[in-house]
Design a protein around this motif. Sequence first.
Motif, PDB file in Angstrom:
ATOM      1  N   VAL A 112      -2.075  32.003  32.703  1.00 32.58           N
ATOM      2  CA  VAL A 112      -1.106  30.931  32.419  1.00 32.58           C
ATOM      3  C   VAL A 112      -0.565  31.008  30.991  1.00 32.58           C
ATOM      4  CG1 VAL A 112      -2.168  29.361  34.095  1.00 32.58           C
ATOM      5  CG2 VAL A 112      -2.792  29.157  31.665  1.00 32.58           C
ATOM      6  N   LYS A 113      -1.023  31.997  30.225  1.00 33.55           N
ATOM      7  CA  LYS A 113      -0.575  32.065  28.835  1.00 33.55           C
ATOM      8  C   LYS A 113       0.274  33.315  28.591  1.00 33.55           C
ATOM      9  CE  LYS A 113      -2.106  28.272  26.911  1.00 33.55           C
ATOM     10  NZ  LYS A 113      -1.114  27.243  26.581  1.00 33.55           N
ATOM     11  N   ALA A 114       0.874  33.370  27.399  1.00 34.27           N
ATOM     12  CA  ALA A 114       1.809  34.449  27.073  1.00 34.27           C
ATOM     13  C   ALA A 114       1.107  35.805  27.016  1.00 34.27           C
ATOM     14  CB  ALA A 114       2.489  34.147  25.736  1.00 34.27           C
ATOM     15  N   ALA A 150      -5.483  28.531  21.946  1.00 34.57           N
ATOM     16  CA  ALA A 150      -5.760  27.090  21.983  1.00 34.57           C
ATOM     17  C   ALA A 150      -4.465  26.307  21.889  1.00 34.57           C
ATOM     18  CB  ALA A 150      -6.678  26.707  20.827  1.00 34.57           C
ATOM     19  N   ASP A 151      -4.448  25.175  22.573  1.00 31.60           N
ATOM     20  CA  ASP A 151      -3.387  24.193  22.368  1.00 31.60           C
ATOM     21  C   ASP A 151      -4.006  23.058  21.576  1.00 31.60           C
ATOM     22  OD1 ASP A 151      -1.659  25.682  23.856  1.00 31.60           O
ATOM     23  OD2 ASP A 151      -1.525  24.283  25.552  1.00 31.60           O
ATOM     24  N   LEU A 152      -3.243  22.487  20.664  1.00 34.46           N
ATOM     25  CA  LEU A 152      -3.720  21.295  19.968  1.00 34.46           C
ATOM     26  C   LEU A 152      -2.967  20.099  20.546  1.00 34.46           C
ATOM     27  CD1 LEU A 152      -5.555  20.162  17.705  1.00 34.46           C
ATOM     28  CD2 LEU A 152      -3.549  20.264  16.203  1.00 34.46           C
ATOM     29  N   GLY A 165      -0.195  14.622  23.611  1.00 35.93           N
ATOM     30  CA  GLY A 165      -0.230  15.957  24.204  1.00 35.93           C
ATOM     31  C   GLY A 165       0.128  17.061  23.226  1.00 35.93           C
ATOM     32  N   GLU A 166       0.416  18.230  23.769  1.00 40.25           N
ATOM     33  CA  GLU A 166       0.531  19.461  22.969  1.00 40.25           C
ATOM     34  C   GLU A 166       1.547  19.374  21.830  1.00 40.25           C
ATOM     35  OE1 GLU A 166       1.664  22.996  25.192  1.00 40.25           O
ATOM     36  OE2 GLU A 166       2.118  24.034  23.320  1.00 40.25           O
ATOM     37  N   ILE A 167       1.071  19.649  20.619  1.00 35.12           N
ATOM     38  CA  ILE A 167       1.993  19.801  19.487  1.00 35.12           C
ATOM     39  C   ILE A 167       1.925  21.217  18.914  1.00 35.12           C
ATOM     40  CG2 ILE A 167       2.184  17.384  18.814  1.00 35.12           C
ATOM     41  CD1 ILE A 167       0.070  17.938  16.621  1.00 35.12           C
TER      42      ILE A 167
END
Length: 433
Positions: free
Chosen positions: A328-330, A346-348, A355-357
């Motif tokens: 699901v990631k690049a 990681a998503d922060l 949600g994701e920033i």
Amino acid sequence: MRQVERALIRRLCDHVGEEVELRGWLYNKRSSGKIQFLIVRDGTGLAQAVAVRGSVPDDVWEQCERASQESSIVVSGVVRREDRAPGGYELELTGFRLVHLAEDYPIKLKEHGVDFLMDHRHLWIRTPRQQAILRIRAHVIRAVREYLDGNGFVHVDTPILTPAACEGTTTLFETNYFEQKAYLAQSGQLYNEAAIAALGRVYCFGPAFRAEKSKTRRHLIEFWMVEPEAAFCGFEEILGIQEAFITHIVRSVLSNCEADLRVIGRDTAPLLKVEPPFPRITYDEAVEMLKENGHEIRWGDDLGAPHETDLSSRFEKPLFVTHFPAAVKAFYMKPDPGRPEVVLGADLLAPEGYGEIIGGGERIEDAELIQLRMKEHNLPEEAYRWYVEIRKYGAVQHSGFGLGIERTVAWICCLEHVRETIAFPRLLYRVYP
Ligand code: 4AD
Ligand code: MG
């Protein structure tokens, strides 16, 4: 009008007892027949000017009466403190010049629907709340630069017109580049990865474009992203940099934008809790938590907006979700050596349900593996030749991330939608004004 010293409304506190001149626009006006209260705005704040009939020359009184909402004006008067006035200061009017008489202004000082306001965004930005948000945005950007410039990251401008995708081929904006096709940049990351071998630590900061058919409160078609990248930097270290970076931005806004935060009614208590370390959960744990909460999600699915909202509402600080499935990631994300089906990415997620920033992590440094990934993602070899080549001359462990400015401002300002975080938002069905 006599010549008097020009002042800014924000600095009226330095001029109590003096006669000053303000240049701005008429925000609102009340009249009691004998007294007119003019609310003036100049881009730095609101102030009240009081004209008393008989105390000012008749022509001044008449010009005040003629002036309509949003007319441009120059007023002079003697400054005094007045707690009941917006902004806390008042001018006892001595002079008034109508620069331009505004036509009947479409945005009244009442509630309007969002579509109407978006159609009039060029005027909507004049309202105090929108001004405050734009000033906070400007400060967020200043804090971003302050942190990176102060921590050894060299600013490098990456191209807007690019030959290939960075974040997946489905969201590319195509343009004609003479006889060739080119695409508006989705991210400057790939160029950053070349620049770190020249400069060590770099960041790019510019507009990013995603032709995404997403109509959510978090998606813009054109948004601004800052992307730091560092050589000789692994996954753990880049998460630490993100913690320090976000903490710096939030603290800087808290200590420099107090008045604007008050205008928009932001409860600052949740922001005061932002400090390292930030909690971390793995993607696996996230899926379990979501299932327990009744979400229909299976291992391998990407996290959607409702999932992020749920997870980020459970923590008081920004939350790292780590080790996503590679699928699901690049294509550039480095597989976890102990568990190659997940990546060191990681998503922060910002708290309060935002949600994701940030998205980021460690990159693949191996030329062969990156080529394999590009094949799997059906990426054209020729356009990425240079990206493979940088891995053939002194490849090193490296990591980076991208922070979306609009989502960050939406969280810091506690806004419902990203459309208010940028002066002229580009949304799925809107390129006007
Ligand atoms: O997660 P994203 O797609 O990551 C990248 O573009 C990487 N190349 C960054 C890097 O590692 N250098 O985007 C990063 C951030 C998101 O977390 C989000 O804040 C913002 O950019 N973003 C958007 N903001 C508004 N509207 C959109 N359509 C956005 N897409 C991403
Ligand atoms: Mg992302």
